[in-house]
Design an enzyme around this catalytic site. Structure first.
Site, PDB file in Angstrom:
ATOM      1  N   ASP A  70      15.363  -8.487  11.273  1.00  0.00           N
ATOM      2  CA  ASP A  70      14.331  -7.763  11.928  1.00  0.00           C
ATOM      3  C   ASP A  70      13.548  -8.972  12.745  1.00  0.00           C
ATOM      4  O   ASP A  70      13.850  -9.535  13.305  1.00  0.00           O
ATOM      5  CB  ASP A  70      13.207  -7.405  10.860  1.00  0.00           C
ATOM      6  CG  ASP A  70      12.445  -8.344   9.863  1.00  0.00           C
ATOM      7  OD1 ASP A  70      12.207  -9.646  10.476  1.00  0.00           O
ATOM      8  OD2 ASP A  70      11.992  -7.821   9.105  1.00  0.00           O
ATOM      9  N   HIS A 110       9.142  -2.586   0.723  1.00  0.00           N
ATOM     10  CA  HIS A 110      10.241  -2.594   2.646  1.00  0.00           C
ATOM     11  C   HIS A 110      10.844  -3.875   2.290  1.00  0.00           C
ATOM     12  O   HIS A 110      10.552  -4.696   1.797  1.00  0.00           O
ATOM     13  CB  HIS A 110       9.025  -2.786   3.681  1.00  0.00           C
ATOM     14  CG  HIS A 110       9.030  -4.231   4.533  1.00  0.00           C
ATOM     15  ND1 HIS A 110       7.674  -4.543   5.379  1.00  0.00           N
ATOM     16  CD2 HIS A 110       8.844  -5.777   3.412  1.00  0.00           C
ATOM     17  CE1 HIS A 110       7.431  -5.724   5.758  1.00  0.00           C
ATOM     18  NE2 HIS A 110       8.271  -5.914   4.613  1.00  0.00           N
ATOM     19  N   GLU A 147      11.085   0.401   5.769  1.00  0.00           N
ATOM     20  CA  GLU A 147       9.081   0.992   5.580  1.00  0.00           C
ATOM     21  C   GLU A 147       9.681   2.023   4.819  1.00  0.00           C
ATOM     22  O   GLU A 147      10.035   2.449   4.161  1.00  0.00           O
ATOM     23  CB  GLU A 147       8.110   0.859   6.054  1.00  0.00           C
ATOM     24  CG  GLU A 147       8.382  -0.005   7.577  1.00  0.00           C
ATOM     25  CD  GLU A 147       7.120  -1.252   7.250  1.00  0.00           C
ATOM     26  OE1 GLU A 147       7.106  -1.233   5.998  1.00  0.00           O
ATOM     27  OE2 GLU A 147       6.410  -1.478   7.815  1.00  0.00           O
ATOM     28  N   ASN A 183       4.190  -3.372   0.592  1.00  0.00           N
ATOM     29  CA  ASN A 183       4.342  -2.303   0.005  1.00  0.00           C
ATOM     30  C   ASN A 183       6.089  -1.670  -0.422  1.00  0.00           C
ATOM     31  O   ASN A 183       7.004  -0.620  -0.352  1.00  0.00           O
ATOM     32  CB  ASN A 183       4.289  -1.333   1.022  1.00  0.00           C
ATOM     33  CG  ASN A 183       4.925  -1.879   2.205  1.00  0.00           C
ATOM     34  OD1 ASN A 183       6.290  -2.961   2.022  1.00  0.00           O
ATOM     35  ND2 ASN A 183       5.141  -1.336   3.791  1.00  0.00           N
TER      36      ASN A 183
END
Ligand code: PGA
Length: 239
Positions: free
Chosen positions: A67, A136, A141, A134
């Site tokens: 990423d 991810h 996400e 979270n």
């Protein structure tokens, strides 16, 4: 799924060992590589062992970043493009990590370029992943479907607040990420997590419902996943 809880102080050594064993099955492994705090002990141990002549990463010639932050300056010190020269490309005999260019004029085309390069390499052999608070994986996400491909994404508030550690007050609003499609399409996955802050999300990912609200939970449907945790990150697992 194989879950390994490592002894205190052994996260670097054990993640290096797991990486070499998992990638070792492939003659020229195509790798997905993460940034962030979590994999730093892995990269540092790989470098130390390479410098000592104990291992060679010469055949690890197809590394891909998983990423990138949406920054207009590709030389931004907090961009992942600044991370890999320090932590991977500096290891003797390595091939530089292939990265997203966040300054590309056509972001969607840039995502397509990376997806195309990975497909041309035959897909990932080993995806090394961290996990966000979270749930991810890379910048997939919450809300990301299992079939989501490599793309431009809006960063979640949790990802932006984690980014503030380096970026300060003005954090990127978007990013580029390999999709769950490419990550879950890897023949093998090594998920790394350490520290008590990751305990709740690890319990949710490994023991909660499988679905897009916790993208890491999809790993439970993958046939060859190794999860390496320290005791703090494993604290809330029931078994
Ligand atoms: P961290 O990031 O290693 O810095 O905690 C992990 C992630 O967001 O995937």
């Amino acid at each position: 799924m194989k879950i390994v809880v490592v002894e205190p102080g052994m996260f670097g050594v054990e993640s290096c060992r797991a990486f070499l064993i998992l990638a070792g099955a492939f003659p020229a492994p195509v790798l997905g590589l993460p940034t962030g705090k979590t994999p730093v002990p892995l990269y540092e141990t790989l470098r130390e062992r390479s410098l000592l002549g104990e291992i060679s990463l010469a055949r690890f010639a197809a590394p891909f970043a998983i990423d990138e932050y949406g920054v207009s300056d590709p030389f931004h010190p907090c961009a992942n493009r600044a991370f890999f020269p320090r932590y991977w490309d500096s290891i003797p005999e390595t091939t530089p990590v292939r990265q997203f260019d966040p300054a590309a004029s056509d972001r969607e085309a840039e995502a397509g370029r990376m997806a195309g390069e990975i497909a041309a390499a035959g897909g990932l052999d080993l995806a090394v992943l961290g996990i966000g608070l979270n749930g991810h994986l890379a910048f997939n996400e919450p809300g990301s479907e299992r079939s989501a491909g490599t793309r431009v994404v809006e960063l979640s508030p949790e990802s932006r607040s984690a980014a503030a550690r380096c970026f300060g007050e003005v954090t990127p609003a978007w990013g580029l990420t390999l999709g769950l499609k490419e990550l879950l399409g890897a023949k093998r996955v090594l998920l790394l997590a350490n520290g008590g802050a990751k305990a709740a999300i690890m319990a949710r990912a490994l023991e909660g419902d499988v679905g897009p609200e916790c993208p890491a939970s999809f790993l439970r449907e993958h046939a060859d996943v190794t999860v390496l945790l320290d005791a703090d990150a494993a604290r809330l697992l029931s078994h």
